[in-house]
Design an enzyme around this catalytic site. Structure first.
Site, PDB file in Angstrom:
ATOM      1  N   CYS A 147       0.885  -1.155   0.000  1.00 22.59           N
ATOM      2  CA  CYS A 147       0.000   0.000   0.000  1.00 22.59           C
ATOM      3  C   CYS A 147       0.923   1.205   0.000  1.00 22.59           C
ATOM      4  CB  CYS A 147      -0.845   0.017   1.256  1.00 22.59           C
ATOM      5  SG  CYS A 147      -1.844  -1.469   1.411  1.00 22.59           S
ATOM      6  N   ARG A 197       1.452   1.411  -6.016  1.00 21.13           N
ATOM      7  CA  ARG A 197       1.651   0.425  -4.955  1.00 21.13           C
ATOM      8  C   ARG A 197       0.370  -0.318  -4.595  1.00 21.13           C
ATOM      9  NH1 ARG A 197       6.393   1.341  -2.287  1.00 21.13           N
ATOM     10  NH2 ARG A 197       5.675   0.125  -0.518  1.00 21.13           N
ATOM     11  N   TRP A 250      -3.821  -1.854  -1.493  1.00 23.28           N
ATOM     12  CA  TRP A 250      -3.887  -3.087  -2.273  1.00 23.28           C
ATOM     13  C   TRP A 250      -4.328  -4.141  -1.277  1.00 23.28           C
ATOM     14  CZ3 TRP A 250      -1.364  -7.920  -2.327  1.00 23.28           C
ATOM     15  CH2 TRP A 250      -1.507  -8.656  -3.514  1.00 23.28           C
ATOM     16  N   ASN A 310       1.134   0.000   5.954  1.00 27.29           N
ATOM     17  CA  ASN A 310       1.565  -0.788   4.800  1.00 27.29           C
ATOM     18  C   ASN A 310       2.259  -2.020   5.343  1.00 27.29           C
ATOM     19  OD1 ASN A 310       2.517  -1.698   2.317  1.00 27.29           O
ATOM     20  ND2 ASN A 310       4.369  -0.456   2.444  1.00 27.29           N
ATOM     21  N   GLY A 311       1.780  -3.204   4.954  1.00 26.44           N
ATOM     22  CA  GLY A 311       2.368  -4.440   5.459  1.00 26.44           C
ATOM     23  C   GLY A 311       1.265  -5.339   5.976  1.00 26.44           C
ATOM     24  N   GLU A 333       9.331 -13.108 -20.924  1.00 22.33           N
ATOM     25  CA  GLU A 333       9.060 -11.726 -20.534  1.00 22.33           C
ATOM     26  C   GLU A 333       7.945 -11.129 -21.407  1.00 22.33           C
ATOM     27  OE1 GLU A 333       9.429  -9.926 -18.173  1.00 22.33           O
ATOM     28  OE2 GLU A 333       9.259  -7.867 -18.861  1.00 22.33           O
ATOM     29  N   LYS A 362       4.350  -9.757 -19.963  1.00 20.71           N
ATOM     30  CA  LYS A 362       3.934  -8.371 -20.206  1.00 20.71           C
ATOM     31  C   LYS A 362       2.531  -8.335 -20.804  1.00 20.71           C
ATOM     32  CE  LYS A 362       6.144  -6.643 -18.600  1.00 20.71           C
ATOM     33  NZ  LYS A 362       7.229  -6.475 -17.684  1.00 20.71           N
ATOM     34  N   GLU A 400      -0.204  -9.394 -18.204  1.00 22.86           N
ATOM     35  CA  GLU A 400      -0.498  -8.519 -17.074  1.00 22.86           C
ATOM     36  C   GLU A 400      -1.261  -7.255 -17.461  1.00 22.86           C
ATOM     37  OE1 GLU A 400       4.096  -7.056 -16.431  1.00 22.86           O
ATOM     38  OE2 GLU A 400       2.775  -6.882 -14.734  1.00 22.86           O
ATOM     39  N   HIS A 427       5.988 -31.496 -27.307  1.00 16.32           N
ATOM     40  CA  HIS A 427       5.831 -32.448 -26.206  1.00 16.32           C
ATOM     41  C   HIS A 427       4.511 -32.243 -25.471  1.00 16.32           C
ATOM     42  CE1 HIS A 427       9.770 -34.056 -26.932  1.00 16.32           C
ATOM     43  NE2 HIS A 427      10.245 -32.805 -26.988  1.00 16.32           N
ATOM     44  N   LYS A 445       2.726  -2.543  -7.911  1.00 19.19           N
ATOM     45  CA  LYS A 445       4.115  -2.470  -8.373  1.00 19.19           C
ATOM     46  C   LYS A 445       5.098  -3.083  -7.376  1.00 19.19           C
ATOM     47  CE  LYS A 445       7.271  -0.516 -11.165  1.00 19.19           C
ATOM     48  NZ  LYS A 445       7.351  -1.332 -12.380  1.00 19.19           N
TER      49      LYS A 445
HETATM   50  C1  F6R Z   1       6.076  -7.336 -14.187  1.00 16.42           C
HETATM   51  C2  F6R Z   1       6.626  -6.847 -12.953  1.00 16.42           C
HETATM   52  C3  F6R Z   1       6.799  -7.805 -11.831  1.00 16.42           C
HETATM   53  C4  F6R Z   1       8.079  -7.459 -11.046  1.00 16.42           C
HETATM   54  C5  F6R Z   1       8.194  -8.345  -9.795  1.00 16.42           C
HETATM   55  C6  F6R Z   1       9.472  -8.071  -9.046  1.00 16.42           C
HETATM   56  O1  F6R Z   1       6.002  -6.340 -15.151  1.00 16.42           O
HETATM   57  O2  F6R Z   1       6.913  -5.692 -12.820  1.00 16.42           O
HETATM   58  O3  F6R Z   1       6.827  -9.116 -12.277  1.00 16.42           O
HETATM   59  O4  F6R Z   1       9.173  -7.642 -11.888  1.00 16.42           O
HETATM   60  O5  F6R Z   1       7.112  -8.120  -8.959  1.00 16.42           O
HETATM   61  O6  F6R Z   1       9.555  -6.739  -8.659  1.00 16.42           O
HETATM   62  P1  F6R Z   1      10.932  -6.084  -8.247  1.00 16.42           P
HETATM   63  O7  F6R Z   1      11.793  -6.057  -9.446  1.00 16.42           O
HETATM   64  O8  F6R Z   1      10.567  -4.730  -7.736  1.00 16.42           O
HETATM   65  O9  F6R Z   1      11.530  -6.964  -7.171  1.00 16.42           O
END
Ligand code: F6R
Length: 609
Positions: free
Chosen positions: A2, A27, A74, A100-101, A482, A486, A489, A505, A604
């Site tokens: 959060c 966040r 969140w 937050n937590g 990757e 992307k 998400e 397979h 994030k």
């Molecule tokens: C995807 C994304 C997440 C982060 C993951 C790790 O676009 O951003 O998969 O890569 O949550 O986050 P960090 O790099 O902040 O540890």
């Protein structure tokens, strides 16, 4: 996961809190709220949904006062709702808390409080904190907060305010980030510097177990348990306010994709010399450790894990040291074999990811030396690591990581060359070739970005697909992972990344007439193999978009469409090949009208396990 903000000073708190929350929405964004002391009376507004809902509500019912706290959530405990939004209060409404937590022992604390007649109004873990504060308050907020946190288990950063002492905010940090911003006649708290840069670039970064007492004129930091003052120097932040604004772009994600030439340049800066050697002044004191490394683990989550997969090939190829790349939440529980001279590399954009931080601590406990590759040099992971390589990507706001990923790949390549130099495993021609290749990347990424329109058309064509496949071999497979993440998400289209040779397979059964397949074909030594796999999917009706290096027109014999990237060395191709994939995700999501920067269910910074 959060965002917390707090303000105390001589200006109206409400706009400052709302602006701060807008910078923290990445966040968490399922509800938001603020509390302001209005003529020494606590007033709250909180709503389910985006910050925009709260702002709309406040437009007609403004809160007037110069001290307040705010929160963007969140949800972990309790669904997103008005009642579960923070701030939370005690029964009298005089103590407010933002958190937050996770308070892990909240169930027993709640039962205990209920037995004493406390009535709860939310399903959150946080509310226990407000009621405990009311119980422990004997005329001194700081003592009450210190007593309450003795009862809490888990991770928490807290912002606390009471009507009884309207001249102060109290903030506590325990395993969730919190910074205190220093102003003139005003001071701030926030989960992240991004919320403060519009007002100040001087901050204190609280350590775990610290408590700050904040008045308009003074900031006192102490050890929360002992009450002993901690003598700290402020940190000067080098971000500026523009970096946390969208500018001319419609979304932060697009802005961040377009920033990559600059962030790659910045990550290279000062890390090579005129002989095309890699130098890491920040690692100079550890040269002996690196010389003796015999085994490497790379540990991370999500996109950072995907960068780690590529990093593992880079290190193995240039140093011949065995490398294992693990997902952080797996590594920490799988009893890994860490021997003497093991280096653990943790990769994290935010530097706050709970699983990565825990993996770091687990690796260290087993005797590994820890190198962090992170975008936030003041983060928990940076501070816990023995050595740090900062990716100079600047603040990344969009939930979908783009510029941080390419900066991580660049950092891995630089570090692999550096390790190769230290261990004398890299030939000088190879080093020069790689360093020159790295230096060419920013201009090459600019070139890929110039062709964004072609990618946009392709994105339109796949927006109604039910499912998509990304295939590739070797490093191309890691890039496919990757690309697939992307797309999932931000567009919510199901997709899978497969090692091209593995499809037959089992997964080939899912390919049918019209299934879009994106094939990465930058490994020219594996070209014929990948083309065979493309033919396999084509034979079953797939529509194939190939991503390959300029000049490789013969791929058109196998694929339906092609997107070219400029020619580069094999190890560097992922940094270019991922860019069209980022753009495909962006434009697909745009065509579908999704909330690109804040995709559903995500946040994030993942500071919970
Ligand atoms: C995807 C994304 C997440 C982060 C993951 C790790 O676009 O951003 O998969 O890569 O949550 O986050 P960090 O790099 O902040 O540890």
């Amino acid at each position: 996961m959060c965002g917390i903000v707090g303000y105390i000073g001589n200006r109206e708190a409400q706009p400052i809190l709302l602006n701060g929350l807008s910078k923290l929405e990445y966040r968490g964004y399922d509800s938001a709220g603020i509390a302001v002391l209005e003529r020494n009376q606590m007033k709250l507004r909180k709503t389910e949904g985006r910050l925009a809902n709260l702002s709309a509500r406040l437009r007609d019912h403004q809160l007037k006062g110069t001290a307040g706290i705010g929160h963007t959530r969140w949800a972990t405990h309790g669904r997103p709702s008005d009642a579960n939004s923070h701030p939370h209060t005690d029964m009298s409404g005089t103590f407010t808390v933002v958190h937050n937590g996770i308070v892990e022992n909240y169930v027993e604390l709640k039962q205990e409080l209920e037995q004493r007649g406390v009535v709860f109004t939310s399903e959150t873990d946080t509310e226990v904190v407000a009621h405990l504060l009311a119980e422990h308050y004997e005329g001194d907020l700081v003592s009450a907060v210190r007593a309450v946190i003795q009862r809490l288990q888990g991770a928490y950063s807290l912002g606390v305010m009471t009507e009884h002492e309207p001249d102060k905010l109290v903030a506590v940090r325990q395993s969730s980030p919190l910074v205190v911003g220093i102003g003139y006649g005003e001071n701030f708290i926030a989960s992240d510097i991004a919320a403060l840069v519009a007002h100040t670039r001087q901050v204190y970064i609280l350590e775990d177990g610290e408590l700050a007492v904040i008045t308009p004129e003074r900031i006192a930091i102490m050890n929360a348990e002992s009450g002993q003052p901690t003598n700290r120097k402020p940190t000067q932040v080098d971000w500026n306010a523009d970096q946390v604004e969208k500018g001319l772009f419609d979304h932060f994600m697009l802005k961040e994709i377009h920033e990559q030439p600059l962030t790659l340049r910045n990550t290279m800066l000062g890390r090579t010399n005129e002989y095309d050697e890699v130098c890491f002044p920040e690692l100079a004191h550890a040269a002996d450790v690196f010389k003796n490394v015999e085994k490497v683990f790379i540990v991370a989550c999500g996109t950072a894990y995907h960068a780690g997969l590529i990093g593992s090939t880079m290190i193995e190829q240039l140093t011949r040291i065995p490398v294992q790349c693990d997902i952080a939440s797996e590594f920490r529980y799988r009893d890994p074999v860490v021997t003497a001279n093991t280096l653990l590399i943790v990769v994290s954009q935010s530097g706050e990811t709970a699983d990565t931080l825990a993996a770091l601590q687990e690796g260290r406990r087993r005797g590994a030396k820890v190198l962090a590759i992170t975008n936030v040099p003041t983060s928990s992971i940076a501070r816990d690591a023995d050595y740090v390589i900062s990716t100079m990507a600047g603040p990344e706001i969009a939930v979908a990581s783009t510029k941080a990923y390419t900066a991580q790949l660049l950092a891995f390549c630089l570090f692999s060359v550096y390790l190769g130099q230290e261990k004398r495993t890299i030939r000088s021609e190879q080093r020069v070739e790689l360093v020159r290749g790295l230096k060419a990347l920013p201009v090459q990424v600019e070139k890929v970005l110039e062709n964004a329109n072609e990618v946009k058309q392709y994105a339109e064509s796949i927006k109604d697909a039910g499912s998509l496949f990304f295939i590739g071999r070797g490093l191309d497979y890691a890039v496919a992972l990757e690309g697939s993440l992307k797309l999932k998400e931000i567009s919510y289209i199901h997709s899978e990344a497969y090692a091209a040779g593995e499809l037959k397979h089992g997964t080939l059964a899912l390919i049918e007439q019209g299934t879009p397949v994106i094939a990465l074909v930058t490994h020219m030594d594996l070209y014929d193999k990948t083309v065979s796999n493309i033919k396999e999917v084509k034979a079953r009706g797939a529509h194939v978009m190939g991503i390959t290096v300029e000049g490789n027109v013969q791929l058109l014999n196998a694929a339906d469409e092609i997107c070219f990237i400029p020619p580069t060395l094999q190890l560097l191709a992922p940094i270019l090949a991922v860019v069209p994939l980022q753009l495909i995700s962006y434009y697909t999501s745009l065509a579908l009208g999704k909330d690109i920067d804040k995709p559903r269910n995500l946040a994030k910074s993942v500071t919970v396990e």
